[in-house]
Design a protein around this motif. Structure first.
Motif, mmCIF file in Angstrom:
data_model
loop_
_atom_site.group_PDB
_atom_site.id
_atom_site.type_symbol
_atom_site.label_atom_id
_atom_site.label_comp_id
_atom_site.label_asym_id
_atom_site.label_seq_id
_atom_site.Cartn_x
_atom_site.Cartn_y
_atom_site.Cartn_z
ATOM 1 N N VAL A 73 -12.604 12.222 -4.861
ATOM 2 C CA VAL A 73 -11.593 13.277 -4.809
ATOM 3 C C VAL A 73 -12.090 14.455 -3.974
ATOM 4 C CG1 VAL A 73 -10.345 15.003 -6.184
ATOM 5 C CG2 VAL A 73 -10.458 12.623 -6.967
ATOM 6 N N LEU A 74 -13.322 14.877 -4.214
ATOM 7 C CA LEU A 74 -13.849 16.048 -3.514
ATOM 8 C C LEU A 74 -14.090 15.801 -2.024
ATOM 9 C CD1 LEU A 74 -16.312 17.414 -6.208
ATOM 10 C CD2 LEU A 74 -14.017 18.261 -5.622
ATOM 11 N N ASN A 75 -14.172 14.549 -1.607
ATOM 12 C CA ASN A 75 -14.420 14.217 -0.203
ATOM 13 C C ASN A 75 -13.201 13.611 0.480
ATOM 14 O OD1 ASN A 75 -17.313 14.906 0.338
ATOM 15 N ND2 ASN A 75 -17.526 13.673 -1.516
ATOM 16 N N GLN A 76 -12.022 14.070 0.111
ATOM 17 C CA GLN A 76 -10.786 13.544 0.684
ATOM 18 C C GLN A 76 -10.714 13.697 2.200
ATOM 19 O OE1 GLN A 76 -7.658 11.959 -0.529
ATOM 20 N NE2 GLN A 76 -9.464 11.258 -1.624
ATOM 21 N N LYS A 77 -11.134 14.811 2.710
ATOM 22 C CA LYS A 77 -11.016 15.037 4.160
ATOM 23 C C LYS A 77 -11.853 14.013 4.933
ATOM 24 C CE LYS A 77 -9.120 19.424 3.539
ATOM 25 N NZ LYS A 77 -8.633 19.205 2.218
ATOM 26 N N GLU A 78 -13.053 13.773 4.457
ATOM 27 C CA GLU A 78 -13.917 12.771 5.095
ATOM 28 C C GLU A 78 -13.318 11.371 4.937
ATOM 29 O OE1 GLU A 78 -16.851 11.195 7.297
ATOM 30 O OE2 GLU A 78 -16.552 13.341 6.953
ATOM 31 N N HIS A 79 -12.835 11.077 3.742
ATOM 32 C CA HIS A 79 -12.239 9.773 3.446
ATOM 33 C C HIS A 79 -11.066 9.477 4.382
ATOM 34 C CE1 HIS A 79 -10.816 6.395 1.077
ATOM 35 N NE2 HIS A 79 -9.631 6.985 0.978
ATOM 36 N N SER A 118 5.750 6.108 2.275
ATOM 37 C CA SER A 118 5.709 5.569 3.626
ATOM 38 C C SER A 118 5.048 6.566 4.578
ATOM 39 C CB SER A 118 7.114 5.244 4.110
ATOM 40 O OG SER A 118 7.903 6.401 4.087
ATOM 41 N N GLU A 119 4.666 6.057 5.726
ATOM 42 C CA GLU A 119 4.091 6.951 6.759
ATOM 43 C C GLU A 119 5.181 7.894 7.222
ATOM 44 O OE1 GLU A 119 1.053 7.204 7.403
ATOM 45 O OE2 GLU A 119 0.195 5.321 6.770
ATOM 46 N N PRO A 120 4.838 9.149 7.493
ATOM 47 C CA PRO A 120 5.852 10.105 7.967
ATOM 48 C C PRO A 120 6.442 9.675 9.293
ATOM 49 C CG PRO A 120 3.748 11.194 7.521
ATOM 50 C CD PRO A 120 3.529 9.721 7.381
ATOM 51 N N MET A 121 7.679 10.022 9.496
ATOM 52 C CA MET A 121 8.356 9.669 10.752
ATOM 53 C C MET A 121 8.007 10.653 11.828
ATOM 54 S SD MET A 121 11.173 7.435 10.139
ATOM 55 C CE MET A 121 11.376 6.394 8.749
ATOM 56 N N THR A 148 -5.569 5.867 6.084
ATOM 57 C CA THR A 148 -4.339 6.634 5.876
ATOM 58 C C THR A 148 -4.055 6.786 4.383
ATOM 59 O OG1 THR A 148 -2.884 4.699 5.801
ATOM 60 C CG2 THR A 148 -3.365 5.644 7.992
ATOM 61 N N PHE A 149 -3.190 7.713 4.052
ATOM 62 C CA PHE A 149 -2.788 7.904 2.665
ATOM 63 C C PHE A 149 -2.103 6.651 2.128
ATOM 64 C CE2 PHE A 149 0.662 9.292 -0.281
ATOM 65 C CZ PHE A 149 -0.140 9.500 -1.374
#
Length: 153
Positions: A116-122, A150-153, A127-128
């Motif tokens: 959780v704390l390393n989301q930016k690196e992850h 879904s992935e953003p348009m 992708t989400f």
């Protein structure tokens, strides 16, 4: 409740409506503090909180005095009102309908907290949508593809 003892750990994952990248670095930490306050005021404990511009992760020690769906309604409703009242975005801020809630044992907490704390690196590596699918699969959650973020348009 007297004589009630629990140790429950849950990771909550939820996204900005339409997966818009609206959570800006300038106020992200304040949002984390605000959400932490909401969670703690309901008797739960935030163990880790982090996210990306389009989604959030909250790892918490959950108390069974409130349902997860009720807590999520509080977190989303109060935090989106706060964001809008503070005019932190140029458009009306809303959270996407739905969320993920995943449980963990005490032994798993260090790994999940680090995650959780390393989301930016992850998210430099994945992708989400991929991350969310992996969480569902890892926890054996049956899901319908049409309801996956879904992935953003």
């Amino acid at each position: 409740m007297a004589n009630t003892y629990t140790e429950l750990h849950v990771q909550l994952v939820f996204a900005v409506k339409f997966r818009q990248a609206l959570i800006l670095p300038e106020w992200e930490v304040e949002l984390h503090k605000y959400i932490t306050g909401i969670v703690q005021n309901r008797g739960h404990q935030v163990l880790a909180i982090n996210g990306m511009p389009d989604h959030m992760h909250v790892l918490l020690g959950w108390r069974p005095n409130q349902s997860i769906s009720s807590l999520m309604m509080d977190v989303k409703g109060c935090s989106s009102s706060w964001i809008n009242d503070q005019k932190m975005t140029k458009v009306k801020f809303r959270w996407q309908e739905g969320y993920g809630a995943f449980s963990y044992t005490r032994q798993e907490l260090p790994r999940v907290k680090n995650y959780v704390l390393n989301q930016k690196e992850h998210h430099r590596k994945t992708t989400f949508v991929h991350e969310y699918r992996e969480l569902l699969i890892e926890h054996g959650v049956k899901f319908d593809e049409k309801y996956i973020f879904s992935e953003p348009m």
